[in-house]
Design a protein around this motif. Sequence first.
Motif, PDB file in Angstrom:
ATOM      1  N   ILE A  77       0.804  -1.160   0.088  1.00 23.00           N
ATOM      2  CA  ILE A  77      -0.135  -0.145  -0.067  1.00 23.00           C
ATOM      3  C   ILE A  77       0.863   1.278  -0.107  1.00 23.00           C
ATOM      4  CG2 ILE A  77      -1.775   1.235   1.566  1.00 23.00           C
ATOM      5  CD1 ILE A  77      -2.893  -1.064   2.067  1.00 23.00           C
ATOM      6  N   CYS A  78       1.985   1.242   0.762  1.00 20.36           N
ATOM      7  CA  CYS A  78       2.840   2.357   0.667  1.00 20.36           C
ATOM      8  C   CYS A  78       3.533   2.770  -0.384  1.00 20.36           C
ATOM      9  CB  CYS A  78       3.992   2.170   1.944  1.00 20.36           C
ATOM     10  SG  CYS A  78       5.345   3.337   1.556  1.00 20.36           S
ATOM     11  N   VAL A  79       4.001   1.519  -1.312  1.00 20.84           N
ATOM     12  CA  VAL A  79       4.254   1.774  -2.466  1.00 20.84           C
ATOM     13  C   VAL A  79       3.317   2.270  -3.603  1.00 20.84           C
ATOM     14  CG1 VAL A  79       5.411   0.477  -4.775  1.00 20.84           C
ATOM     15  CG2 VAL A  79       6.298  -0.073  -2.314  1.00 20.84           C
ATOM     16  N   CYS A  80       2.126   1.779  -3.548  1.00 21.42           N
ATOM     17  CA  CYS A  80       1.076   2.164  -4.364  1.00 21.42           C
ATOM     18  C   CYS A  80       0.653   3.708  -4.020  1.00 21.42           C
ATOM     19  CB  CYS A  80      -0.149   1.372  -4.048  1.00 21.42           C
ATOM     20  SG  CYS A  80      -1.609   1.693  -5.248  1.00 21.42           S
ATOM     21  N   LEU A  81       0.483   4.105  -2.775  1.00 19.59           N
ATOM     22  CA  LEU A  81       0.222   5.569  -2.521  1.00 19.59           C
ATOM     23  C   LEU A  81       1.196   6.443  -2.939  1.00 19.59           C
ATOM     24  CD1 LEU A  81      -0.895   5.321   1.037  1.00 19.59           C
ATOM     25  CD2 LEU A  81      -2.189   5.589  -0.838  1.00 19.59           C
ATOM     26  N   ARG A  82       2.747   5.983  -2.921  1.00 21.85           N
ATOM     27  CA  ARG A  82       3.725   6.952  -3.340  1.00 21.85           C
ATOM     28  C   ARG A  82       4.052   6.622  -4.945  1.00 21.85           C
ATOM     29  NH1 ARG A  82       6.123  10.336  -4.069  1.00 21.85           N
ATOM     30  NH2 ARG A  82       8.346  10.760  -3.819  1.00 21.85           N
ATOM     31  N   VAL A  83       3.767   5.823  -5.620  1.00 25.08           N
ATOM     32  CA  VAL A  83       3.648   5.892  -7.018  1.00 25.08           C
ATOM     33  C   VAL A  83       2.370   6.355  -7.746  1.00 25.08           C
ATOM     34  CG1 VAL A  83       3.889   4.178  -9.033  1.00 25.08           C
ATOM     35  CG2 VAL A  83       5.225   3.748  -7.007  1.00 25.08           C
ATOM     36  N   GLN A  84       1.438   5.750  -7.440  1.00 23.77           N
ATOM     37  CA  GLN A  84       0.013   6.248  -7.976  1.00 23.77           C
ATOM     38  C   GLN A  84      -0.707   7.315  -7.647  1.00 23.77           C
ATOM     39  OE1 GLN A  84      -2.909   3.171  -8.336  1.00 23.77           O
ATOM     40  NE2 GLN A  84      -1.478   1.624  -9.479  1.00 23.77           N
ATOM     41  N   ALA A  85      -0.485   7.816  -6.318  1.00 21.98           N
ATOM     42  CA  ALA A  85      -1.031   9.039  -5.715  1.00 21.98           C
ATOM     43  C   ALA A  85      -0.115  10.048  -5.298  1.00 21.98           C
ATOM     44  CB  ALA A  85      -1.941   8.454  -4.264  1.00 21.98           C
ATOM     45  N   GLY A  86       1.079   9.774  -5.554  1.00 24.56           N
ATOM     46  CA  GLY A  86       2.106  10.732  -5.061  1.00 24.56           C
ATOM     47  C   GLY A  86       2.209  11.178  -3.709  1.00 24.56           C
TER      48      GLY A  86
END
Length: 204
Positions: A77-86
């Motif tokens: 989730i951390c990676v997803c938030l960082r990559v997709q949501a900035g």
Amino acid sequence: AVCHSFTTMATGGFSIYDTSLAGASKAVMWIVTVFSFLAGVNFSLMFLAVRGKLKTALRSEELRVYTTIVVSVTLLICVCLRVQAGVPLGESVTDAAFQTVTIMTTTGFATVDFALWPTFCRMALVMLMFTGACAGSTSGGIKISRVMILCKSLKRELKRLAHPNHVSVVKMDGQAVEERVVSAAGAFMAAYMLVLLAGALIVS
């Protein structure tokens, strides 16, 4: 007295504010995360740890799976938030850990509107909500021990399909699980899904 102090760790709380814990400091969020995680652990294992039998408690297969799921989903989730949501790295780590733990343990707190998160994050949290934490804790959900038994039972049945003469037993912590327990886990899962579908139909 020690046992009583652990059994009062509830995981069905709520905040006195409409925004739950949104706006709380990171220190508060991490404190809630840590204690929510501990409240999702089987209380018998915590009792063993307090009695000085930490190594015995850490051998628990369910505890290892619980910890692995929390860490893995938090990272994803951390990676997803960082990559997709900035979302900034520090904020994404805190939010991911907090929401993963509080939802998996059914504590019910929130710091952000995760309905606005990317689809992957929302789906991961929904799956954790149904899974729940360890058996012997105050968390809701199916419980990890039942999921583990069902997964091992499914693996055994797949082996039987490939090798009809294959004979094996489902094991937890190196001990054989009685067939009635495996059947009970399957029945619980079926009842859980039926109630869920019926409730969804009624609500709709």
